[in-house]
Structures are given as structure tokens and as C-alpha cells.
Write a protein that holds these residues in place. Structure first.
Motif, PDB file in Angstrom:
ATOM      1  N   HIS A 222     -16.045 -13.217  10.780  1.00 41.46           N
ATOM      2  CA  HIS A 222     -15.664 -12.461  12.032  1.00 41.46           C
ATOM      3  C   HIS A 222     -14.169 -11.949  11.910  1.00 41.46           C
ATOM      4  O   HIS A 222     -13.794 -11.189  12.339  1.00 41.46           O
ATOM      5  N   ARG A 223     -13.513 -13.169  11.588  1.00 40.06           N
ATOM      6  CA  ARG A 223     -12.028 -12.991  11.655  1.00 40.06           C
ATOM      7  C   ARG A 223     -11.660 -12.111  10.544  1.00 40.06           C
ATOM      8  O   ARG A 223     -10.757 -11.287  10.921  1.00 40.06           O
ATOM      9  N   GLN A 224     -12.280 -12.336   9.496  1.00 42.20           N
ATOM     10  CA  GLN A 224     -11.907 -11.448   8.349  1.00 42.20           C
ATOM     11  C   GLN A 224     -12.137  -9.983   8.476  1.00 42.20           C
ATOM     12  O   GLN A 224     -11.435  -9.019   8.185  1.00 42.20           O
ATOM     13  N   ALA A 225     -13.290  -9.896   9.412  1.00 44.63           N
ATOM     14  CA  ALA A 225     -13.824  -8.436   9.552  1.00 44.63           C
ATOM     15  C   ALA A 225     -12.653  -7.807  10.784  1.00 44.63           C
ATOM     16  O   ALA A 225     -12.513  -6.667  10.391  1.00 44.63           O
ATOM     17  N   LEU A 226     -12.488  -8.484  11.758  1.00 44.90           N
ATOM     18  CA  LEU A 226     -11.469  -8.055  12.656  1.00 44.90           C
ATOM     19  C   LEU A 226     -10.103  -7.684  11.893  1.00 44.90           C
ATOM     20  O   LEU A 226      -9.505  -6.894  12.220  1.00 44.90           O
ATOM     21  N   ARG A 227      -9.647  -8.480  11.117  1.00 49.97           N
ATOM     22  CA  ARG A 227      -8.423  -8.363  10.453  1.00 49.97           C
ATOM     23  C   ARG A 227      -8.651  -7.027   9.565  1.00 49.97           C
ATOM     24  O   ARG A 227      -7.742  -6.200   9.400  1.00 49.97           O
ATOM     25  N   PHE A 228      -9.627  -6.637   8.991  1.00 49.93           N
ATOM     26  CA  PHE A 228      -9.850  -5.757   8.019  1.00 49.93           C
ATOM     27  C   PHE A 228      -9.778  -4.432   9.120  1.00 49.93           C
ATOM     28  O   PHE A 228      -9.155  -3.389   8.724  1.00 49.93           O
TER      29      PHE A 228
END
Length: 431
Positions: A222-228
Motif C-alpha cells: 500500500h505504501r508503494q502504491a501511494l508512492r507511485f
């Protein structure tokens, strides 16, 4: 845990034969940033078409999601031992937590075929703020508004400041922020929906079947998706700034209209999501006297109408915007301490003072040279939007309702929107 259900309470109504919420249950918590809301409901009279999930905030409620009542539940029919009942009485929906209050009150409403909403359950939950580890270089300026408020012109004026980037093509409302926020919420809520039915089973097996894998998926992914998501928004606007030759860009500005499209995040959810992911964002609420706004909308869409037909439409036109004016006003009242209010009339009649106040709020240059550069193009900017203009002059676009509505209609329009007009500081005196 990102969320925990504090309690749930059913609401009795004679129009409902029975219902049950399978999930979530009181005390339930999860590592996911979404909630599965599923159960069944039977009507005692008029058939139900879908369930509406509403959020309650300081005495106001509004819909944040709809899900069809389309799940086959033969177990319910067997329970009632009544095969005249429809087995298609189940519902299931994934609700994203992004943008919800940390302590949220939700309610479920069964919507009848005639459009009536019947509340049948309340949920109270607590959640943690969704944190992204992305450090943005550009801060967002979001302009929340209704139609016919001068927003196209306002966005173009903002774009004239060297520190603010706006996608510089008509109608100056590129939806990059909306697009990637919608994309990431869909990815976080139901990424398996992008797969075939066979691969959906593999998705469940590989990513969420085992606790340790689910924990990684719910948190790290989820953090990676938000970062993207945030990186994509920023890279888009940096590329726009580069194409415009703007080397000192600090902000990107984007308009969030009242209606964002069926299936997308609503303007209210978008605003809440932006405030959560960008705590230092500036939100500008752009408003126009609703009586003038309605008349402007009527004339804008009346190229092929006769004057007599136009006059007839004025008697009921206000009814078409009651809902959106009410929701827009409630939204401003709930968020007014964190927003900057700009009124169309002030912007049109004293453009420099209003823009200076906006730029001061951003902490960017608003010296005489900068303001002269922006204001110098003011009339040229307005000329580009002749097809949008429905008054002969700027002055005539302000309080046009006094000359274009009969005394009876002036009274009717004012009475209908009295509270909302007063909220935004408009004069409700008729003479």
C-alpha cells in the motif's frame, strides 16, 4: 491496525422484512486499508435496487459509495422458508478508508426502485491515517467549485504565476490528481478485479491467504502504491512545468468539480484524500451567488432556445441544483477553517486584491511587478473564453438575478438558498 469497528446498530423499519450484516462485525480489526461491507436485505414492500453507504459528519450525511443488491443468497430464502422471495438479496462492497475521518460514523441505506433511501444500520469505526513515505517537491492547490463560477478563468490566472503550474490548455482542468488518486484507490481496494476469474483465485492464494503475506500486501504494498501515485502526479506536473519553461515551480493547481464521473471518487472524497496525503495542500473554495450561477447555466445551454422558452425554464431551474448547492455548502461549512474562500464577484471586480490574497496564502511572490504581469493579461485571458461568457460585461454578470428574474422568482430563488447564501456572505435583501 489501520481500522477497528467500534460498534454497529440495526435500525428497524416496517418496510424492511429482514437484514443481516455478515461483515464487518463489532470489534473487528484488520491490517488492510479497506473494509468489506457485506450482508443481505429483504424488502417488505417496494423492491430494493442497491445499498448506499453514507458518512455522517457534524449533522450532515452524504453518500460515499453504492453497491448493487445482486448477490444470490439461497440460504436467506431457505431461512424464511418462503420461495416467493428473491434469492438475489445480497450485497458486497469494498470501502477504501483513505479520506475518512479517524473516527467515522457510517450508515447503510436500502434504496428502493423509486429512489427512496431507508436506513437500516449504523457503523462506528476508528482508523489510522494512511501515511505515504513520498516527500513531494510540489504542493497541491485544489480548487473546489461548482459550474459557472468563473473557474476556467481563475485557473488560467493562477497559471500566470511563475510558482504555480497549471496544465495550460483549455479548459485548464486536467485531472492528473484525480486520475492517479482514483487509480490508487482502486488498486488498494480491489486489485484482483483487474484479473480473470481464474487468476483472482491465484491472487487470493499468493497475496492474502497467509497472514504474513497479507500483512506485507496491506502495509508495504500500500505504501508503494501511494508512492507511485504521488510520484506520477508530481512527474506529470513537472513535465508540464518544463514544457512551459517554468523553472521555479512550487505548486500545481487542479480543479475538482462537483461531479467527477460515475464510479470515480466524488469531489468530497477527492478533497479528503488530498488533505490526508498532502497535509500542507491549499484548498480554495470558489463560489458564486447561486441565483446568478443558475441564470448563467441557463443561458450557456440556451443557444437554440427562444426567449419565451428560456423565461419558462427560470421558474423551475433552481430545483435542478438544490442537492448540489446543499452538499457544496455543507462541505464548505465543515472544512471552512482549512480552506480559502474566493467569491466570483470579488474575483471579477477586484481581481488583483483576490489574487494577492491567494498568493499570500501560498507564501509566494505577490509584489507589484509579479501582480502587474498577471493582471496585464487579465482581459486577454477573458477574451479567450468568449464562448463561456453569457453576460455583456463583467459588471452585468454580478447580481444579474436582480434584472433577469421577476420579483416573484427573486423571492423564490432567495428563499430556496437563503441559508447557503448567508453562509457565503451574500446579500439576501431583495431591494
Amino acid at each position: 491496525m489501520p481500522y477497528q469497528i467500534i460498534d454497529s446498530q440495526g435500525i428497524s423499519d416496517r418496510r424492511i422484512k429482514g437484514f443481516h450484516l455478515d461483515t464487518p462485525l463489532p470489534g473487528q480489526s484488520d491490517s488492510a486499508n479497506k473494509i468489506t461491507i457485506a450482508g443481505w436485505i429483504l424488502s417488505a414492500s417496494e423492491a430494493f435496487t442497491h445499498v448506499e453507504i453514507r458518512e455522517h459528519d457534524r449533522g450532515t450525511s452524504y453518500c460515499i459509495q453504492r453497491c448493487p443488491i445482486a448477490v444470490e443468497r439461497p440460504d436467506v430464502v431457505n431461512h424464511y422458508q418462503d420461495h416467493s422471495l428473491t434469492p438475489r438479496c445480497g450485497f458486497s462492497s469494498q470501502l477504501m478508508l483513505l479520506g475518512l475521518p479517524q473516527r467515522a460514523e457510517l450508515s447503510l441505506h436500502a434504496i428502493t426502485e423509486s429512489g427512496e433511501g431507508i436506513p437500516f444500520l449504523r457503523l462506528n469505526l476508528e482508523r489510522k491515517v494512511l501515511v505515504s513515505d513520498f516527500s513531494p517537491r510540489l504542493r497541491p492547490v485544489i480548487v473546489t467549485t461548482l459550474g459557472r463560477t468563473g473557474s476556467t478563468w481563475f485557473m488560467q490566472l493562477l497559471s500566470k504565476h511563475p510558482s504555480v503550474v497549471v496544465a495550460d490548455q483549455h479548459p485548464y482542468e486536467t485531472f492528473a490528481l484525480e486520475f492517479w488518486l482514483h487509480l490508487v484507490t482502486q488498486q488498494l481496494v480491489s486489485p484482483e478485479n483487474l484479473l480473470s476469474p481464474v487468476d483472482q483465485k491465484r491472487f487470493q492464494r499468493d497475496f492474502v491467504a497467509l497472514p504474513e503475506r497479507k500483512l506485507w500486501f496491506d502495509q508495504e504494498y500500500h505504501r508503494q502504491a501511494l508512492r507511485f501515485c504521488q510520484q506520477s502526479i508530481e512527474n506529470y506536473y513537472l513535465s508540464v512545468a518544463q514544457a512551459q519553461g517554468a523553472a521555479s515551480t512550487q505548486f500545481f493547481a487542479e480543479k475538482i468539480p462537483y461531479f467527477s464521473g460515475e464510479g470515480n471518487m466524488t469531489w468530497r472524497q477527492l478533497g479528503a484524500a488530498v488533505r490526508e496525503l498532502y497535509p500542507d495542500a491549499l484548498e480554495i473554495v470558489l463560489v458564486r451567488d447561486f441565483r446568478d450561477m443558475i441564470l448563467s447555466a441557463l443561458h450557456f445551454g440556451a443557444q437554440d432556445k427562444s426567449p419565451s422558452d428560456l423565461e419558462k425554464e427560470k421558474s423551475t431551474a433552481y430545483l435542478n441544483v438544490v442537492k448540489e448547492v446543499s452538499e457544496f455548502s455543507a462541505y464548505y461549512q465543515q472544512n471552512r477553517s482549512n480552506t480559502l474562500l474566493v467569491r466570483y464577484e470579488d474575483l471579477m471586480l477586484d481581481t488583483q486584491a483576490i489574487l494577492k490574497r491567494v498568493f499570500q496564502s501560498l507564501g509566494v511572490a505577490c509584489d507589484a511587478q509579479t501582480m502587474d504581469h498577471i493582471i496585464r493579461d487579465k482581459h486577454a485571458v477573458a477574451q479567450e473564453h468568449k464562448q463561456h461568457i453569457t453576460s455583456k460585461s463583467i459588471a452585468q454578470s454580478v447580481q444579474r438575478w436582480r434584472s433577469e428574474l421577476t420579483p416573484q422568482l427573486q423571492d423564490r430563488y432567495t428563499e430556496m438558498f437563503e441559508q447557503q447564501l448567508q453562509l457565503f456572505g451574500y446579500d439576501i435583501r431583495l431591494s
